[in-house]
Write a protein that holds these residues in place. Structure first.
Motif, PDB file in Angstrom:
ATOM      1  N   MET A   1       0.858  -1.031   0.021  1.00 16.13           N
ATOM      2  CA  MET A   1       0.067   0.057  -0.045  1.00 16.13           C
ATOM      3  C   MET A   1       0.791   1.198   0.017  1.00 16.13           C
ATOM      4  O   MET A   1       1.839   1.323   0.713  1.00 16.13           O
ATOM      5  CB  MET A   1      -0.916  -0.155   1.157  1.00 16.13           C
ATOM      6  N   THR A   2       0.450   2.172  -0.969  1.00 14.16           N
ATOM      7  CA  THR A   2       1.417   3.408  -1.008  1.00 14.16           C
ATOM      8  C   THR A   2       0.472   4.758  -0.605  1.00 14.16           C
ATOM      9  O   THR A   2      -0.752   4.560  -1.007  1.00 14.16           O
ATOM     10  CB  THR A   2       1.772   3.520  -2.400  1.00 14.16           C
ATOM     11  N   VAL A   3       1.256   5.306   0.291  1.00 16.87           N
ATOM     12  CA  VAL A   3       0.376   6.472   0.733  1.00 16.87           C
ATOM     13  C   VAL A   3       1.052   7.985   0.459  1.00 16.87           C
ATOM     14  O   VAL A   3       2.164   7.985   0.671  1.00 16.87           O
ATOM     15  CB  VAL A   3       0.099   6.438   2.337  1.00 16.87           C
TER      16      VAL A   3
ATOM     17  N   SER B   1      -3.900  12.890   3.434  1.00 17.70           N
ATOM     18  CA  SER B   1      -3.260  11.546   2.880  1.00 17.70           C
ATOM     19  C   SER B   1      -4.139  10.644   1.768  1.00 17.70           C
ATOM     20  O   SER B   1      -5.488  11.142   1.960  1.00 17.70           O
ATOM     21  CB  SER B   1      -3.220  10.364   4.215  1.00 17.70           C
ATOM     22  N   ILE B   2      -3.462  10.434   0.847  1.00 18.34           N
ATOM     23  CA  ILE B   2      -4.056   9.750  -0.357  1.00 18.34           C
ATOM     24  C   ILE B   2      -3.563   8.249  -0.327  1.00 18.34           C
ATOM     25  O   ILE B   2      -2.463   8.301  -0.580  1.00 18.34           O
ATOM     26  CB  ILE B   2      -4.174  10.415  -1.625  1.00 18.34           C
ATOM     27  N   THR B   3      -4.395   7.297  -0.269  1.00 23.10           N
ATOM     28  CA  THR B   3      -3.868   6.030  -0.475  1.00 23.10           C
ATOM     29  C   THR B   3      -4.212   5.267  -1.670  1.00 23.10           C
ATOM     30  O   THR B   3      -5.232   5.379  -2.083  1.00 23.10           O
ATOM     31  CB  THR B   3      -4.402   5.047   0.926  1.00 23.10           C
ATOM     32  N   LEU B   4      -3.204   4.809  -2.482  1.00 27.70           N
ATOM     33  CA  LEU B   4      -3.307   3.979  -3.508  1.00 27.70           C
ATOM     34  C   LEU B   4      -3.841   2.648  -3.324  1.00 27.70           C
ATOM     35  O   LEU B   4      -3.338   1.885  -2.459  1.00 27.70           O
ATOM     36  CB  LEU B   4      -2.185   3.694  -4.269  1.00 27.70           C
ATOM     37  N   LEU B   5      -5.099   2.214  -3.987  1.00 28.63           N
ATOM     38  CA  LEU B   5      -5.684   0.914  -3.770  1.00 28.63           C
ATOM     39  C   LEU B   5      -5.640  -0.118  -4.822  1.00 28.63           C
ATOM     40  O   LEU B   5      -5.678   0.154  -6.296  1.00 28.63           O
ATOM     41  CB  LEU B   5      -6.945   1.057  -3.120  1.00 28.63           C
TER      42      LEU B   5
END
Length: 157
Positions: free
Chosen positions: A1-3, A12-16
């Motif tokens: 998971m990349t934030v 914060s924006i998390t790549l899913l």
């Protein structure tokens, strides 16, 4: 998971999940409802300038009086629907340009696009209409270089 952290808001924006890979970028779903993240394969001065201009000149929100944010200008959403753009379509001019010069999901020897009542768009948003025409003309040249015909016809009411 990349934030990632948004530079302008600090959020914060998390790549899913797995990204959709296009010619110039990877497009990710995010933890923010209604938002995608487009991460370019390479950074160029032209792309940085283009993004800066897009951020500085955000589109006028047609549904602000309804306390609603449109995901796309009506032209973009209708074009995406009619041409069955992939689900990762970003609903902006850059994404429209990318999809109209990709079309791997509907390979053909020629493409014909009819835009009915184009005059309504042209009168309401002349600058946006010109952007659409510029992208379509550029796409026509792109496909012509590949020996594939792309024609678009604008029909007024």
């Amino acid at each position: 998971m990349t934030v990632f952290t948004c530079a302008s808001t600090g959020q914060s924006i998390t790549l899913l999940g797995e990204p959709k890979i296009s010619g110039e970028a990877k497009v990710w779903q995010t933890n923010r409802n209604g938002y995608l993240a487009k991460i370019y394969h390479s950074q160029t001065p032209e792309r940085v300038q283009k993004l800066a201009v897009m951020i500085a000149h955000r589109p006028k929100e047609p549904n602000s009086h309804l306390n609603h944010i449109s995901f796309a200008w009506p032209f973009l959403s209708k074009a995406a629907e009619a041409m069955q753009f992939p689900t990762y379509f970003g609903a902006n001019w850059d994404a429209f340009d990318e999809c109209i010069t990709d079309l791997t999901w509907c390979p053909a020897e020629r493409y014909v696009i009819f835009y009915d009542h184009a005059d309504i768009f042209a009168q309401a948003e002349p600058k946006q209409y010109q952007i659409a025409l510029d992208i379509l003309n550029s796409a026509k040249e792109y496909w012509q270089a590949k020996n594939i015909t792309l024609k678009f016809l604008t029909i007024n009411k």
